[in-house]
Design an enzyme around this catalytic site. Sequence first.
Site, short mmCIF file in Angstrom:
data_model
loop_
_atom_site.label_atom_id
_atom_site.label_comp_id
_atom_site.label_asym_id
_atom_site.label_seq_id
_atom_site.Cartn_x
_atom_site.Cartn_y
_atom_site.Cartn_z
N ARG A 25 0.82 -1.22 0.00
CA ARG A 25 0.00 0.00 0.00
C ARG A 25 0.85 1.27 0.00
O ARG A 25 0.45 2.29 0.55
CB ARG A 25 -0.98 0.03 1.18
CG ARG A 25 -1.99 -1.11 1.16
CD ARG A 25 -3.24 -0.78 1.99
NE ARG A 25 -4.07 -1.97 2.12
CZ ARG A 25 -4.42 -2.53 3.27
NH1 ARG A 25 -4.04 -1.99 4.41
NH2 ARG A 25 -5.17 -3.61 3.28
N ARG A 29 -3.27 6.57 1.09
CA ARG A 29 -3.86 7.74 1.74
C ARG A 29 -2.93 8.45 2.70
O ARG A 29 -3.22 9.57 3.12
CB ARG A 29 -5.14 7.33 2.48
CG ARG A 29 -6.29 7.01 1.54
CD ARG A 29 -7.50 6.49 2.31
NE ARG A 29 -7.28 5.14 2.80
CZ ARG A 29 -8.12 4.49 3.61
NH1 ARG A 29 -9.23 5.09 4.02
NH2 ARG A 29 -7.88 3.27 4.00
N ARG A 38 -6.58 11.26 -5.86
CA ARG A 38 -7.83 10.54 -5.58
C ARG A 38 -9.02 11.49 -5.71
O ARG A 38 -10.06 11.14 -6.28
CB ARG A 38 -7.74 9.92 -4.18
CG ARG A 38 -9.05 9.48 -3.54
CD ARG A 38 -9.51 8.11 -3.99
NE ARG A 38 -10.77 7.78 -3.35
CZ ARG A 38 -10.90 6.99 -2.27
NH1 ARG A 38 -9.86 6.46 -1.70
NH2 ARG A 38 -12.09 6.73 -1.78
N ASP A 75 -6.88 -2.99 -7.15
CA ASP A 75 -7.49 -3.57 -5.96
C ASP A 75 -7.83 -5.02 -6.25
O ASP A 75 -8.16 -5.36 -7.40
CB ASP A 75 -8.76 -2.79 -5.57
CG ASP A 75 -9.26 -3.19 -4.18
OD1 ASP A 75 -10.06 -4.15 -4.10
OD2 ASP A 75 -8.84 -2.57 -3.20
N TYR A 152 -14.99 -12.14 0.12
CA TYR A 152 -15.71 -10.88 -0.13
C TYR A 152 -16.94 -11.11 -1.01
O TYR A 152 -17.99 -10.51 -0.79
CB TYR A 152 -14.78 -9.86 -0.81
CG TYR A 152 -13.72 -9.30 0.10
CD1 TYR A 152 -13.97 -8.19 0.90
CD2 TYR A 152 -12.44 -9.87 0.16
CE1 TYR A 152 -12.99 -7.66 1.74
CE2 TYR A 152 -11.46 -9.36 1.00
CZ TYR A 152 -11.74 -8.25 1.77
OH TYR A 152 -10.77 -7.74 2.61
#
Length: 343
Positions: A25, A29, A38, A75, A152
Amino acid sequence: MPDTKLLLRSLAGETLPTPPVWMMRQAGRYLPEYRETRAEAGDFLSLCYNSDLAAEVTLQPIRRYGFDAAILFADILLLPDALGADVWFVTGEGPRLSTITGPEGLAPLKGKDDIHDHMAPVYETLRILSRELPAETALIGFAGAPWTVATYMIAGRGTPDQAPAHKLKAEDRATFDALLHLLTEATIEYLSKQVEAGAEVVKLFDSWAGSLKGDDFAKYALAPAKRIISELKSRHPGLPVIAFPREAGNAYLGFANAVGADGLAIDTSVDAAWAAKHLQPDSCIQGNLDPRHMVTGGQALVDDTRAIVEAFRGGPHIFNLGHGITPNADPENVHRMLEAIRG
């Protein structure tokens, strides 16, 4: 001519005086420049599917830190999206998907060869990165492992214990096995196209492997990874692959050999000295600084970084975190980590 990229040399089994380093990652962020891009993209999925902006956020941590590898910005849930599941992201909460609770949930999904039009922007991101990355920086492609992606798709979201997936596995094995098979075969096609587009290494993230025990681990974590890696290496001879069966515990033992991986990423729960003794003889080890150090910094960050480098000094090692860097990390702590590694 021998490869000059440090990451590829480590994955080929070379012991280097200073380990190559990147972070899971690393485009994310915690970086102000990521947050700006973003915002420009509008939302997370739009960023993933905008090749120019996805390439830009992949390059941002390379410019800032000079990592030895860039990992494609994407992702693991792009694959269910490409297969025809409904996928969206709720700000502050994470992903949401349509759920698969029986055979009727499988029926609308596409076949393994029908994902590439949807994934075209991802492949284009890799082509841009192949051109724009510094010559010494390796390019990593990736996918989620079938079990993790299935959790998921079955639950419709991330869950603390993957209980919905375990329930479907227990109550409707035919549907569960069919989903795992589809994801295994589609992952092969997806990663193969990533390699054709420029990925030099691929990584298989099995983030929830640790909730599989005994025969289930062998059948649903180990066997799919072996099938994917074997087929990729058949199509792309010499391709290095990193496997990450997170929280596998003692099941890390022999995993790299069993699945044919060149690199084995380990999580923060694994003792580095134990891993150096029991895992590093089989493969290049990637890991495993606790991401919390990226938040708290200080001397503990420096000491733990140096201790990990020292523990793995006797064999091939790629320095990384034991899990992804968190949004509340201090970018300056990454500089401190790199200084501790590179001196």
